[in-house]
Scaffold this motif. Structure first.
Motif, short mmCIF file in Angstrom:
data_model
loop_
_atom_site.label_atom_id
_atom_site.label_comp_id
_atom_site.label_asym_id
_atom_site.label_seq_id
_atom_site.Cartn_x
_atom_site.Cartn_y
_atom_site.Cartn_z
N THR A 1 -18.62 5.65 -5.31
CA THR A 1 -17.70 4.82 -6.07
C THR A 1 -16.73 4.10 -5.13
OG1 THR A 1 -16.22 6.71 -6.32
CG2 THR A 1 -17.82 6.35 -8.06
N ALA A 2 -16.13 3.05 -5.66
CA ALA A 2 -15.19 2.25 -4.87
C ALA A 2 -13.76 2.62 -5.26
CB ALA A 2 -15.45 0.76 -5.09
N VAL A 3 -13.33 3.82 -4.90
CA VAL A 3 -11.97 4.27 -5.21
C VAL A 3 -10.99 3.39 -4.43
CG1 VAL A 3 -10.36 6.19 -5.11
CG2 VAL A 3 -12.78 6.61 -5.61
N SER A 4 -9.99 2.88 -5.13
CA SER A 4 -9.06 1.95 -4.49
C SER A 4 -8.16 2.67 -3.50
CB SER A 4 -8.20 1.26 -5.56
OG SER A 4 -7.28 2.18 -6.12
N GLU A 5 -7.73 1.91 -2.49
CA GLU A 5 -6.83 2.46 -1.49
C GLU A 5 -5.51 2.91 -2.12
OE1 GLU A 5 -7.43 3.10 1.63
OE2 GLU A 5 -9.49 2.35 1.46
N ARG A 6 -5.10 2.23 -3.20
CA ARG A 6 -3.85 2.59 -3.86
C ARG A 6 -3.92 3.99 -4.44
NH1 ARG A 6 -1.12 -0.39 -9.16
NH2 ARG A 6 0.48 1.21 -9.51
N GLU A 7 -5.05 4.32 -5.08
CA GLU A 7 -5.18 5.66 -5.66
C GLU A 7 -5.25 6.73 -4.58
OE1 GLU A 7 -4.61 6.19 -8.77
OE2 GLU A 7 -4.36 4.02 -8.85
N VAL A 8 -5.93 6.40 -3.49
CA VAL A 8 -5.97 7.36 -2.38
C VAL A 8 -4.57 7.58 -1.84
CG1 VAL A 8 -6.85 7.75 -0.05
CG2 VAL A 8 -8.36 6.76 -1.78
N THR A 9 -3.81 6.50 -1.70
CA THR A 9 -2.44 6.61 -1.20
C THR A 9 -1.57 7.42 -2.15
OG1 THR A 9 -2.64 4.48 -0.05
CG2 THR A 9 -0.40 5.31 -0.47
N ASP A 10 -1.75 7.20 -3.47
CA ASP A 10 -0.97 7.97 -4.45
C ASP A 10 -1.27 9.47 -4.32
OD1 ASP A 10 0.20 5.71 -5.42
OD2 ASP A 10 -1.10 5.53 -7.18
N LEU A 11 -2.55 9.83 -4.13
CA LEU A 11 -2.89 11.23 -3.97
C LEU A 11 -2.30 11.78 -2.67
CD1 LEU A 11 -4.32 13.78 -4.88
CD2 LEU A 11 -6.43 12.92 -3.84
N VAL A 12 -2.35 10.99 -1.61
CA VAL A 12 -1.73 11.41 -0.34
C VAL A 12 -0.25 11.70 -0.53
CG1 VAL A 12 -1.07 10.63 1.97
CG2 VAL A 12 -3.40 10.25 1.15
N ASN A 13 0.44 10.85 -1.28
CA ASN A 13 1.88 11.05 -1.51
C ASN A 13 2.14 12.32 -2.32
OD1 ASN A 13 2.55 8.73 -0.08
ND2 ASN A 13 2.47 7.42 -1.91
N MET A 14 1.29 12.58 -3.31
CA MET A 14 1.47 13.81 -4.10
C MET A 14 1.23 15.05 -3.25
SD MET A 14 0.08 13.11 -7.99
CE MET A 14 -1.38 12.15 -7.60
N ILE A 15 0.24 14.96 -2.34
CA ILE A 15 -0.03 16.10 -1.46
C ILE A 15 1.15 16.33 -0.52
CG2 ILE A 15 -1.53 16.94 0.39
CD1 ILE A 15 -3.85 15.48 -0.95
N ARG A 16 1.69 15.23 0.02
CA ARG A 16 2.86 15.36 0.90
C ARG A 16 4.05 15.97 0.17
NH1 ARG A 16 2.36 9.44 3.78
NH2 ARG A 16 1.08 10.08 5.57
N ALA A 17 4.18 15.64 -1.13
CA ALA A 17 5.28 16.19 -1.94
C ALA A 17 4.97 17.59 -2.44
CB ALA A 17 5.55 15.26 -3.12
N GLU A 18 3.83 18.17 -2.01
CA GLU A 18 3.40 19.52 -2.40
C GLU A 18 3.22 19.62 -3.91
OE1 GLU A 18 6.11 22.33 -0.68
OE2 GLU A 18 5.28 22.04 1.33
N ARG A 19 2.68 18.54 -4.50
CA ARG A 19 2.39 18.52 -5.93
C ARG A 19 0.89 18.34 -6.18
NH1 ARG A 19 4.26 14.05 -7.92
NH2 ARG A 19 4.03 14.80 -10.06
#
Length: 359
Positions: free
Chosen positions: A71-89
Motif C-alpha cells: 500500500t501507499a501509506v502517506s508520509e503524513r500518517e507515518v509521521t503521525d505514528l512516529v510522533n505518537m511513539i515519541r510521546a509514548e502513546r
C-alpha cells in the motif's frame, strides 16, 4: 542397598502385564500433560499482555488491502505514528515482513523489529536492550556472522534474550523469540523502512489512550493509501477471545490431569494388593536382619520403576528443546518426583501397617 532396589524392581516386574500398562499410561500422560501445560503457559503470557493493554485503553487493528502490491501509506500518517511513539502513546512491530525480498538478511534468521519504548511497559517479561537502536538474539540463535543493516543502522553486537522470551501480539498471541533476531529501533527509523515493513508497522500499531477524533484521522489517512484498518479496543474484544482460549486449554489440562490421577489410583490399588501378597516375603526378610531402611529402598524400586522411570527420560528430552516446552517439562518433572515421593511414603506406611497387624 542396590540389591534391595533391584528386588523392588523384580517385585513390580513379576506383575508385568499390569505394571507395564500402568507405567506406559503414566509416562504418556505426563508427556502429553507437559505439552498442554506449555500451551497454557504461552496463553497465560498472552492473557497478562492483554490485561496490561486493557489498562492503557489500547486500540489495535485488523488490516484489509485495496491492492495486491504494497500500500501507499502517506508520509503524513507515518509521521503521525512516529510522533505518537515519541510521546509514548503508541508502539509497533514488524514480525512477518522484515526484508521479505532479501531471504539472506541477518543470515537467514527470522527477524523482528520493535519500535517504541512502551513495548516494555505493556508487554510482560519482554526485556529489550537499550538505548535504541540496539540488537538482540534469541536463546537459540548464534551471533550473526555479518553486520546487519536496516533503516540506516548497522548492528554488529547482539545481546542475548532470556530463554522463552516472547512478545505479546494481540492477533498472534505470544510470539516466541528464541529463534529470532530482535532489532529495537528508535521512532525516527520508521520512515526509512521499506514499503512492506512500513505497511505492517502501520497495521500492527498499538495506540494507547487514543481519542475518537485522533483514531478517525489515523484510519482515514491509512485508507487514503488503500490500507483499510478496522479498529478493535482491547478492553472490549480481547477478554472474550483470550478467556475462550484459556478455558479450552484449561479443560484439556484438567481432563488429562484427571486421567493421570485415575491411573495413579489404579497403581495404588495394585500396589496395595501386591504388598498384601508379598507380606510373607517382607516378614522373612525382617527375620533375616533387614532393617526398615532396607525395605524402604526395596519399595522405592517397586514404585520408581512404574511411576518415576517412564516419564523422566522424555521429560528430560523436552527440557533440551527449550522454550515454553522446557519450562512445562521442568514443572512436570518436579510433579512426577513429588508423586513418586508421595506414593513411596504411602507404600512404606502401608507395609509397616501390615507388619504391626502380623504381630
Amino acid at each position: 542397598m542396590p540389591s534391595e532396589f533391584r528386588g523392588g524392581v523384580r517385585m513390580a516386574l513379576r506383575r508385568r502385564p499390569t505394571m507395564l500398562s500402568l507405567a506406559a499410561m503414566i509416562g504418556l500422560a505426563c508427556v502429553v500433560l507437559a505439552v498442554l501445560l506449555a500451551d497454557v503457559l504461552v496463553q497465560f503470557k498472552a492473557l497478562r499482555g492483554g490485561h496490561e493493554l486493557r489498562e492503557r485503553g489500547a486500540v489495535v487493528f485488523t488490516p484489509y488491502y485495496g491492492s495486491n502490491g504494497p500500500t501507499a501509506v502517506s508520509e503524513r500518517e507515518v509521521t503521525d505514528l512516529v510522533n505518537m511513539i515519541r510521546a509514548e502513546r503508541a508502539y509497533t512491530a514488524v514480525i512477518k515482513n522484515v526484508r521479505v525480498n532479501n531471504p539472506q538478511f541477518a543470515g537467514g534468521t527470522p527477524t523482528v523489529l520493535f519500535i517504541g519504548s512502551e513495548l516494555e511497559e505493556t508487554v510482560p517479561d519482554l526485556e529489550l536492550c537499550e538505548p535504541a537502536p540496539c540488537a538482540m538474539r534469541g536463546a537459540e540463535v548464534a551471533q550473526p556472522a555479518e553486520p546487519v543493516e536496516i533503516a540506516g543502522h548497522t548492528f554488529t553486537t547482539f545481546e542475548r534474550l532470556s530463554r522463552s522470551a516472547a512478545h505479546f501480539e494481540t492477533h498472534l498471541g505470544a510470539v516466541p523469540l528464541d529463534e529470532r533476531v530482535v532489532l529495537n529501533l528508535p521512532p525516527e527509523s520508521l520512515p526509512r523502512l521499506d514499503r512492506y515493513e512500513r505497511e505492517e508497522a502501520m497495521s500492527r500499531a498499538v495506540l494507547l489512550d487514543v481519542g475518537d477524533s485522533e483514531l478517525d484521522s489515523y484510519l482515514a489517512g491509512n485508507a487514503a493509501g488503500e490500507l483499510y484498518l478496522v479498529p478493535h479496543r482491547v478492553a472490549v474484544d480481547q477478554p472474550k477471545r483470550l478467556s475462550g482460549i484459556m478455558v479450552m486449554s484449561t479443560m484439556y489440562v484438567a481432563g488429562l490431569a484427571a486421567f493421570l490421577a485415575l491411573v495413579l489410583l489404579a497403581f495404588a490399588v495394585t500396589a496395595r494388593r501386591t504388598l498384601h501378597r508379598e507380606r510373607a516375603v517382607f516378614a522373612i526378610r525382617r527375620t533375616h536382619g533387614a532393617s526398615g531402611g532396607h525395605l524402604a529402598v526395596r519399595l522405592a524400586g517397586f514404585v520408581g520403576v512404574v511411576v518415576l522411570l517412564p516419564p523422566l527420560p522424555p521429560l528430560v528430552g523436552l527440557l533440551l528443546v527449550g522454550g515454553p516446552l522446557a519450562s512445562a517439562a521442568g514443572w512436570m518433572a518436579v510433579l512426577v518426583v513429588v508423586i513418586f515421593l508421595g506414593l513411596w511414603g504411602w507404600t512404606v506406611k502401608h507395609q509397616r501397617g501390615h507388619e504391626l497387624k502380623g504381630r
